[in-house]
Design a protein around this motif. Structure first.
Motif, PDB file in Angstrom:
ATOM      1  N   GLY A 210      89.875  67.091  99.771  1.00 20.32           N
ATOM      2  CA  GLY A 210      88.645  66.251  99.260  1.00 20.32           C
ATOM      3  C   GLY A 210      87.643  66.685 100.031  1.00 20.32           C
ATOM      4  N   ILE A 211      87.706  66.860 101.551  1.00 23.84           N
ATOM      5  CA  ILE A 211      86.564  67.078 102.117  1.00 23.84           C
ATOM      6  C   ILE A 211      86.002  68.560 101.914  1.00 23.84           C
ATOM      7  N   LEU A 212      87.164  69.545 101.734  1.00 25.97           N
ATOM      8  CA  LEU A 212      86.819  70.965 101.587  1.00 25.97           C
ATOM      9  C   LEU A 212      86.184  71.047 100.060  1.00 25.97           C
ATOM     10  N   VAL A 213      86.637  70.217  99.123  1.00 24.97           N
ATOM     11  CA  VAL A 213      85.775  70.532  98.085  1.00 24.97           C
ATOM     12  C   VAL A 213      84.365  69.819  98.210  1.00 24.97           C
ATOM     13  N   LEU A 214      84.098  68.776  98.842  1.00 23.34           N
ATOM     14  CA  LEU A 214      82.852  68.511  99.084  1.00 23.34           C
ATOM     15  C   LEU A 214      82.197  69.459  99.838  1.00 23.34           C
ATOM     16  N   VAL A 215      82.720  69.906 100.853  1.00 26.63           N
ATOM     17  CA  VAL A 215      81.913  70.703 101.552  1.00 26.63           C
ATOM     18  C   VAL A 215      81.341  71.855 100.646  1.00 26.63           C
ATOM     19  N   LEU A 216      82.202  72.481 100.182  1.00 35.08           N
ATOM     20  CA  LEU A 216      81.841  73.731  99.233  1.00 35.08           C
ATOM     21  C   LEU A 216      80.948  73.289  98.196  1.00 35.08           C
ATOM     22  N   CYS A 217      80.964  72.137  97.606  1.00 36.90           N
ATOM     23  CA  CYS A 217      80.086  71.978  96.432  1.00 36.90           C
ATOM     24  C   CYS A 217      78.727  71.599  97.374  1.00 36.90           C
ATOM     25  N   LEU A 218      78.557  71.058  98.377  1.00 39.10           N
ATOM     26  CA  LEU A 218      77.325  70.678  98.897  1.00 39.10           C
ATOM     27  C   LEU A 218      76.712  72.071  99.506  1.00 39.10           C
ATOM     28  N   ALA A 219      77.304  72.907 100.074  1.00 42.77           N
ATOM     29  CA  ALA A 219      77.230  74.128 100.322  1.00 42.77           C
ATOM     30  C   ALA A 219      76.554  74.885  99.174  1.00 42.77           C
ATOM     31  N   VAL A 221      75.232  73.672  96.420  1.00 46.89           N
ATOM     32  CA  VAL A 221      73.831  73.296  96.229  1.00 46.89           C
ATOM     33  C   VAL A 221      72.931  73.468  97.127  1.00 46.89           C
ATOM     34  N   GLY A 222      73.145  73.656  98.454  1.00 45.49           N
ATOM     35  CA  GLY A 222      72.141  73.942  99.713  1.00 45.49           C
ATOM     36  C   GLY A 222      71.762  75.400  99.287  1.00 45.49           C
ATOM     37  N   VAL A 223      72.626  76.458  98.904  1.00 45.08           N
ATOM     38  CA  VAL A 223      72.532  77.891  98.747  1.00 45.08           C
ATOM     39  C   VAL A 223      71.418  77.798  97.375  1.00 45.08           C
ATOM     40  N   VAL A 224      71.422  77.185  96.705  1.00 49.05           N
ATOM     41  CA  VAL A 224      70.533  77.166  95.388  1.00 49.05           C
ATOM     42  C   VAL A 224      69.051  76.542  95.968  1.00 49.05           C
ATOM     43  N   ASP A 230      62.792  75.856  93.060  1.00 55.44           N
ATOM     44  CA  ASP A 230      62.465  75.163  91.801  1.00 55.44           C
ATOM     45  C   ASP A 230      63.587  75.352  90.620  1.00 55.44           C
ATOM     46  N   SER A 231      64.614  75.937  90.829  1.00 58.37           N
ATOM     47  CA  SER A 231      65.710  75.925  89.673  1.00 58.37           C
ATOM     48  C   SER A 231      66.571  74.806  89.927  1.00 58.37           C
ATOM     49  N   LEU A 232      66.506  73.929  91.118  1.00 57.59           N
ATOM     50  CA  LEU A 232      67.026  72.737  91.081  1.00 57.59           C
ATOM     51  C   LEU A 232      66.396  71.613  89.812  1.00 57.59           C
ATOM     52  N   ALA A 233      65.278  71.807  89.608  1.00 56.80           N
ATOM     53  CA  ALA A 233      64.620  70.890  88.547  1.00 56.80           C
ATOM     54  C   ALA A 233      65.358  71.277  87.363  1.00 56.80           C
ATOM     55  N   THR A 234      66.153  72.461  86.987  1.00 60.58           N
ATOM     56  CA  THR A 234      66.815  72.685  85.916  1.00 60.58           C
ATOM     57  C   THR A 234      68.210  72.997  85.826  1.00 60.58           C
ATOM     58  N   LEU A 235      68.794  72.925  86.991  1.00 58.74           N
ATOM     59  CA  LEU A 235      70.050  73.340  87.227  1.00 58.74           C
ATOM     60  C   LEU A 235      70.893  72.281  86.514  1.00 58.74           C
ATOM     61  N   LEU A 236      70.741  70.869  86.693  1.00 60.04           N
ATOM     62  CA  LEU A 236      71.661  69.977  86.289  1.00 60.04           C
ATOM     63  C   LEU A 236      71.488  69.714  84.810  1.00 60.04           C
ATOM     64  N   PRO A 237      69.991  69.769  84.121  1.00 61.28           N
ATOM     65  CA  PRO A 237      70.163  69.878  82.753  1.00 61.28           C
ATOM     66  C   PRO A 237      70.751  70.967  81.989  1.00 61.28           C
ATOM     67  N   ASP A 238      70.603  72.194  82.599  1.00 54.55           N
ATOM     68  CA  ASP A 238      71.236  73.453  82.173  1.00 54.55           C
ATOM     69  C   ASP A 238      72.897  73.259  82.184  1.00 54.55           C
ATOM     70  N   LEU A 239      73.494  72.793  83.445  1.00 53.89           N
ATOM     71  CA  LEU A 239      74.784  72.493  83.165  1.00 53.89           C
ATOM     72  C   LEU A 239      75.382  71.706  82.294  1.00 53.89           C
ATOM     73  N   MET A 240      74.288  70.275  82.122  1.00 52.65           N
ATOM     74  CA  MET A 240      74.796  69.426  80.883  1.00 52.65           C
ATOM     75  C   MET A 240      75.042  70.125  79.676  1.00 52.65           C
ATOM     76  N   SER A 241      73.724  70.696  79.261  1.00 49.26           N
ATOM     77  CA  SER A 241      73.820  71.387  77.993  1.00 49.26           C
ATOM     78  C   SER A 241      74.791  72.341  77.800  1.00 49.26           C
ATOM     79  N   ARG A 242      74.985  73.173  78.644  1.00 47.10           N
ATOM     80  CA  ARG A 242      75.902  74.589  78.591  1.00 47.10           C
ATOM     81  C   ARG A 242      77.384  73.841  78.643  1.00 47.10           C
ATOM     82  N   LEU A 243      77.714  72.762  79.115  1.00 44.85           N
ATOM     83  CA  LEU A 243      78.915  72.141  79.281  1.00 44.85           C
ATOM     84  C   LEU A 243      79.352  71.316  77.857  1.00 44.85           C
TER      85      LEU A 243
END
Length: 287
Positions: A210-219, A221-224, A230-243
């Motif tokens: 669980g901790i490994l998954v959390l660290v990888l996901c946060l990493a 997001v940090g890289v982005v 600026d891409s963070l403003a559209t990252l989640l909406p793009d994911l929601m639309s595409r998925l």
């Protein structure tokens, strides 16, 4: 798997659930056909299917809420675990039985375009292309509902969670249009990462996983954030639309047969069936 499938199919054939599910499924499709193909004299049967999609929000929880939750509540899952069957055989047997309950009414619905074509011009390729995609959309949603049922012993809880998830899937593309704040996207992504980590922790019973998954996901997001803030403003909406499962289906409603959408539905179904197997294995080894 064959034995589980026969047993589950027999239960459905002798109970009311399958017949009620099929009746409501055909009723919803029939209402859509009446509104568009009869009252409005529109030749596109796929419009009726597009209108009905919201019906999955109610029908999928009804079909899937008991499939694994009831096994856990009645402790019959322990009996199944003693049989010479793998977890994959059990999950696939139950899933294919539910798929049969869903597909049989859809075979009846396949007659509708032929009936309408007797009284007007109906472009059958797009109608049957949409019906084909509609079946795969339903199979993907059933797999999601089955996984939710595997997380709890309460049918009511499984049904409630499934309704919430189905509603989110249905409206995710619409909600994406209202998400444009970088701060909100960042918080939402962190929350999603935390929920994903908790899910992995629950399925594996491993804090490290669980901790490994959390660290990888946060990493990620940090890289982005560092590479392109600026891409963070559209990252989640793009994911929601595409998925979005439903948004991809509307491509078929518009007359385009999208093979990638079929592959996506199959991938979603396979992924959540895999999670079901992991959840069943966890219960088997932890009692």
């Amino acid at each position: 798997m064959k034995a589980v499938f026969k047993h589950e199919a027999g239960l459905y054939s002798h109970g009311l659930l399958a017949y009620v599910f099929g009746a409501f499924l055909l009723e919803f499709i029939g209402i859509g056909a009446m509104l568009y193909n009869i009252n409005a004299a529109v030749a596109n049967f796929e419009y009726a299917l597009g209108t009905f999609c919201i019906g999955f929000v109610a029908l999928v929880p009804i079909l899937t809420m008991r499939v694994l939750a009831e096994e856990k509540k009645q402790k019959t899952d322990q009996l199944l675990s003693l049989l010479p069957l793998s977890s994959t055989d059990i999950i696939l047997g139950k899933y294919f039985a539910m798929a049969l309950v869903f597909v049989i009414p859809m075979l009846v619905a396949c007659v509708y375009p032929l009936i309408f074509s007797m009284y007007g011009e109906v472009y059958l390729p797009t109608s049957y292309g949409a019906l084909f995609a509609f079946v795969f959309l339903g199979l993907a949603l059933i797999a999601i509902g089955m996984f939710i049922s595997s997380l709890t012993e309460s049918q009511g809880m499984a049904a409630g969670l499934c309704v919430v998830v189905m509603l989110f899937c249905y409206y995710s593309a619409s909600l994406a249009d209202y998400i444009a704040s970088t701060a909100f996207n960042l918080v939402a992504l962190v929350v999603i990462a935390a929920l994903l980590a908790l899910l992995v922790r629950r399925l594996t019973c491993s804090d490290a996983a669980g901790i490994l998954v959390l660290v990888l996901c946060l990493a990620a997001v940090g890289v982005v954030w560092l590479v392109s803030p600026d891409s963070l403003a559209t990252l989640l909406p793009d994911l929601m639309s595409r998925l979005s499962l439903f948004e991809r289906f509307y491509t078929f409603v518009n007359g385009v047969f999208d093979v990638t959408a079929i592959v996506y539905y199959l991938s979603v179904a396979a992924f959540f069936l895999f999670l079901c197997v992991q959840s069943w294995e966890k219960k088997r080894y932890n009692g």
